[in-house]
Design a protein around this motif. Structure first.
Motif, PDB file in Angstrom:
ATOM      1  N   VAL A 145      91.073  11.480  87.300  1.00  0.00           N
ATOM      2  CA  VAL A 145      90.388  10.212  87.040  1.00  0.00           C
ATOM      3  C   VAL A 145      90.849   9.141  88.022  1.00  0.00           C
ATOM      4  O   VAL A 145      90.058   8.312  88.478  1.00  0.00           O
ATOM      5  CB  VAL A 145      90.622   9.763  85.585  1.00  0.00           C
ATOM      6  CG1 VAL A 145      90.062   8.377  85.348  1.00  0.00           C
ATOM      7  CG2 VAL A 145      89.973  10.754  84.617  1.00  0.00           C
ATOM      8  N   ARG A 146      92.140   9.163  88.376  1.00  0.00           N
ATOM      9  CA  ARG A 146      92.635   8.203  89.352  1.00  0.00           C
ATOM     10  C   ARG A 146      91.929   8.374  90.690  1.00  0.00           C
ATOM     11  O   ARG A 146      91.473   7.393  91.305  1.00  0.00           O
ATOM     12  CB  ARG A 146      94.144   8.361  89.544  1.00  0.00           C
ATOM     13  CG  ARG A 146      94.743   7.320  90.508  1.00  0.00           C
ATOM     14  CD  ARG A 146      96.159   7.660  90.898  1.00  0.00           C
ATOM     15  NE  ARG A 146      96.226   8.835  91.755  1.00  0.00           N
ATOM     16  CZ  ARG A 146      95.959   8.814  93.057  1.00  0.00           C
ATOM     17  NH1 ARG A 146      95.601   7.696  93.651  1.00  0.00           N
ATOM     18  NH2 ARG A 146      96.053   9.917  93.781  1.00  0.00           N
ATOM     19  N   LEU A 147      91.838   9.627  91.142  1.00  0.00           N
ATOM     20  CA  LEU A 147      91.162   9.884  92.413  1.00  0.00           C
ATOM     21  C   LEU A 147      89.687   9.518  92.331  1.00  0.00           C
ATOM     22  O   LEU A 147      89.113   8.972  93.282  1.00  0.00           O
ATOM     23  CB  LEU A 147      91.320  11.364  92.793  1.00  0.00           C
ATOM     24  CG  LEU A 147      92.715  11.799  93.250  1.00  0.00           C
ATOM     25  CD1 LEU A 147      92.773  13.307  93.406  1.00  0.00           C
ATOM     26  CD2 LEU A 147      93.087  11.121  94.557  1.00  0.00           C
ATOM     27  N   LEU A 148      89.072   9.837  91.182  1.00  0.00           N
ATOM     28  CA  LEU A 148      87.659   9.521  91.006  1.00  0.00           C
ATOM     29  C   LEU A 148      87.443   8.009  91.038  1.00  0.00           C
ATOM     30  O   LEU A 148      86.497   7.513  91.661  1.00  0.00           O
ATOM     31  CB  LEU A 148      87.154  10.102  89.682  1.00  0.00           C
ATOM     32  CG  LEU A 148      85.649  10.016  89.412  1.00  0.00           C
ATOM     33  CD1 LEU A 148      84.868  10.746  90.499  1.00  0.00           C
ATOM     34  CD2 LEU A 148      85.321  10.612  88.049  1.00  0.00           C
ATOM     35  N   ASN A 149      88.339   7.282  90.366  1.00  0.00           N
ATOM     36  CA  ASN A 149      88.238   5.819  90.372  1.00  0.00           C
ATOM     37  C   ASN A 149      88.453   5.267  91.776  1.00  0.00           C
ATOM     38  O   ASN A 149      87.769   4.330  92.207  1.00  0.00           O
ATOM     39  CB  ASN A 149      89.250   5.212  89.407  1.00  0.00           C
ATOM     40  CG  ASN A 149      89.072   3.711  89.246  1.00  0.00           C
ATOM     41  OD1 ASN A 149      87.966   3.240  89.008  1.00  0.00           O
ATOM     42  ND2 ASN A 149      90.145   2.966  89.397  1.00  0.00           N
ATOM     43  N   GLN A 150      89.392   5.860  92.502  1.00  0.00           N
ATOM     44  CA  GLN A 150      89.648   5.422  93.870  1.00  0.00           C
ATOM     45  C   GLN A 150      88.427   5.669  94.742  1.00  0.00           C
ATOM     46  O   GLN A 150      88.047   4.821  95.550  1.00  0.00           O
ATOM     47  CB  GLN A 150      90.866   6.164  94.427  1.00  0.00           C
ATOM     48  CG  GLN A 150      91.386   5.599  95.749  1.00  0.00           C
ATOM     49  CD  GLN A 150      92.678   6.268  96.180  1.00  0.00           C
ATOM     50  OE1 GLN A 150      93.278   7.035  95.434  1.00  0.00           O
ATOM     51  NE2 GLN A 150      93.115   5.983  97.391  1.00  0.00           N
TER      52      GLN A 150
END
Length: 608
Positions: A145-150
């Motif tokens: 999710v962090r990578l997706l948000n980034q």
């Protein structure tokens, strides 16, 4: 009178725009750098998804092996019991015959016991390994999710940079020299001939300059597809006749220098680049926003459509009959209510400043409700508990959990908004409860695009300014359950977290769109990153700062991720520092049980 245009020619002179050209070059670099960064994060995300698939495959293999080992264990229990019976029989024979040989039966029993113990150890080791893999999977899902948000954040910044670049490219200032010959007959005065020539020069200069702007922008190919109906235009800043003369044949020849600037009003840049108009919202000037207020004599058409027949439309308390409906109304605020027996009333406030279409979706009510009855229990102290809305029973058809099957949802009451700081204060004051963030290593915040625990952060001090009306954050699953257990005892009612199906049911409120209002995040409709509100990417917003959905619930999109109950800890709805795409109704954020962050909160459900 006749004026014939004999010849018209233009030439272009750029006037002092060195600073603007430099700015455009910097914006080109910004877009290019962001696109390079996006490609990098896309590559990182692809590699990560591959590693995530490896963990999932490993878990599946380990589960299969564990099931096989447990099946073998059941068989070994039977073998051990059989070996014990045979050994006991041999022992009984030895009592009558001391010479009876028990060696084989003893060895068989000993071997059966050893195999059973080995099997139990294998099961124990497999369970421990599965626990490790599940923990790793949980951590990887947070990282996903962090990578997706980034990735989505960079995509948002690219669109903003593209809008800024196009705006600067289109709003350049230039001077163009226009030369032409106009033939004037004897009935035309010199002054009229000159005026006509000057007008033609300005028109031609404006048209050719606008076309040159469209053709010279960085994304000219895309812009050319959408320029036909664009509101982009040219503003004349000044003009100067450089040369002029009349010939003996009644021909007027002139050269005029016309100074112009490109203009991109309202959402023109977004329309030209074919992106959501929310990226252009900040470009609308306050003067243009107030046009409707000063145009008192205007009438605008309000068109109303709904998904039901035999409904009744009320505008400002007056019945206008059933949909389909079109009426002419004065500019300003109007209140719309659409009613139908056995359906929840549809309500919407509109502010007319142009012709407007309202599309209503009436939601079937399976229980007797008065537009979503408000519920608020008294606490043991005599204070009131969180505000709730009674939600009718229904069916959830569009859900990841149930696929193509409809999920039956029983009637319940749910918080109008996430639990607030004031709600949580009452609990702490009554119970002297200390949260995990206060007693541990603090609370997670995003630093440089990564989750970082900050020991100074907790629900009282989340890292930004908050009031009692903000949603409580920096709480984990145990903190949430402690609050709900206390609330249940204090009110005599059963409170809990909504499960995934219940949360999605109230968040959708009868809609099948990405957000309850439609498929586009829009501008200032919710508190999420790049959603255009004053709190976006800065902090949580006070609850009820945005419009409620059709069930009367606030903040089901953005503000804070909301915890739900289930086999795994999952949060829904997006947050103030997450991209709009992650606030879509079907997105899930999987968390570890002890995880707490300054963007995670919860909403209470009370069973009816």
């Amino acid at each position: 009178m006749r004026i014939a245009l004999i010849a018209l020619a233009t030439s272009c002179i750029l006037i002092g725009n060195t600073a603007q050209a430099t700015e455009i070059k910097q914006q080109n670099n910004t877009v290019d750098n962001l696109q390079t960064e996006l490609e990098s994060i896309q590559s990182e995300y692809g590699t990560f998804i591959t590693s995530l698939a490896v963990v999932n495959d490993d878990i599946a293999i380990k589960k299969t092996k564990l099931a096989q080992t447990r099946t073998q264990g059941k068989a070994l229990v039977g073998q051990t019991a059989k070996a014990l019976t045979q050994m006991n029989e041999q022992y009984a024979l030895m009592i009558d015959n001391p010479m009876q040989d028990m060696t084989k039966s003893q060895n068989d029993y000993r071997q059966a016991i050893q195999q059973q113990q080995k099997n139990k150890q294998l099961i124990k080791d497999s369970v421990a390994r599965l626990a490790q893999l599940n923990k790793a999977l949980s951590e990887k899902n947070i990282e996903r999710v962090r990578l997706l948000n980034q990735r989505e954040t960079i995509s948002e910044e690219i669109n903003i940079a593209r809008i800024n670049r196009l705006t600067n490219e289109m709003q350049q200032t230039q001077s163009r020299n226009v030369s032409q010959n106009v033939s004037c007959d004897l009935e035309t005065s010199f002054s009229k001939c000159i005026t006509r020539s000057n007008l033609l020069s300005k028109q031609k200069a404006s048209k050719t300059y606008l076309n040159s702007l469209f053709n010279s922008v960085t994304e000219a190919k895309l812009v050319s597809k959408h320029k036909t109906n664009s509101s982009a235009h040219v503003k004349l800043l000044g003009n100067k006749v450089l040369t002029s003369e009349f010939s003996g044949q009644g021909t007027y020849s002139s050269t005029m220098q016309v100074t112009m600037q490109g203009v991109l009003p309202k959402n023109a840049a977004c329309n030209l680049l074919n992106v959501s108009t929310r990226y252009c919202a900040e470009q609308v000037s306050q003067e243009k926003k107030n046009v409707a207020k000063t145009d008192k004599g205007a009438l605008y058409e309000l068109t109303i459509r709904s998904n039901q027949y035999d409904d009744e439309v009320f505008i400002d308390g007056v019945s206008y009959g059933s949909t389909k409906l079109s009426v002419m109304l004065s500019p300003g605020a109007h209140h719309i209510v659409i009613k139908k027996p056995s359906y929840i009333d549809f309500e919407q406030n509109v502010k007319l400043k142009s012709n407007t279409m309202v599309r209503a979706e009436l939601v079937k009510a399976s229980v007797s409700l008065k537009n979503g009855q408000a519920v608020q229990d008294f606490l043991a102290s005599g204070e009131r508990g969180p505000e709730l809305i009674s939600v009718p029973a229904g069916q959830l058809s569009a859900s990841i959990d149930n696929g193509n099957n409809q999920q039956v949802i029983k009637a319940f009451s749910v918080g109008k908004n996430p639990i607030t700081v004031a709600d949580f204060k009452r609990f702490v004051a009554a119970s002297n409860f200390t949260t995990a963030a206060e007693s541990g290593n603090g609370c997670v915040e995003y630093v440089g695009g990564k989750e970082t625990y900050n020991a100074d952060l907790n629900w009282r001090q989340p890292g930004f300014t908050q009031t009692d009306e903000h949603p409580v954050v920096c709480i984990n699953s145990a903190d949430t359950n402690a609050y709900l257990t206390w609330l249940s005892k204090a009110t005599g009612q059963k409170y809990r977290l909504p499960n995934n199906g219940e949360w999605e049911y109230v968040a959708r409120a009868g809609s099948s769109y990405n957000y309850w209002w439609g498929n586009d995040a829009g501008n200032s409709k919710a508190n999420c990153a790049y959603c255009g509100s004053q709190w976006s990417n800065k902090s949580t917003a006070p609850v009820k700062s945005f419009k409620a959905n059709k069930f009367g619930l606030y903040d089901t999109v953005g503000n804070v991720w909301e915890l739900t109950s289930g086999n795994n800890l999952v949060a829904r709805g997006g947050a103030w520092n997450f991209a709009p795409k992650l606030a879509q109704v079907d997105v899930r954020l999987e968390l570890k049980p002890d995880f707490r962050a300054n963007y995670v909160g919860f909403r209470a459900l009370r069973e009816n």
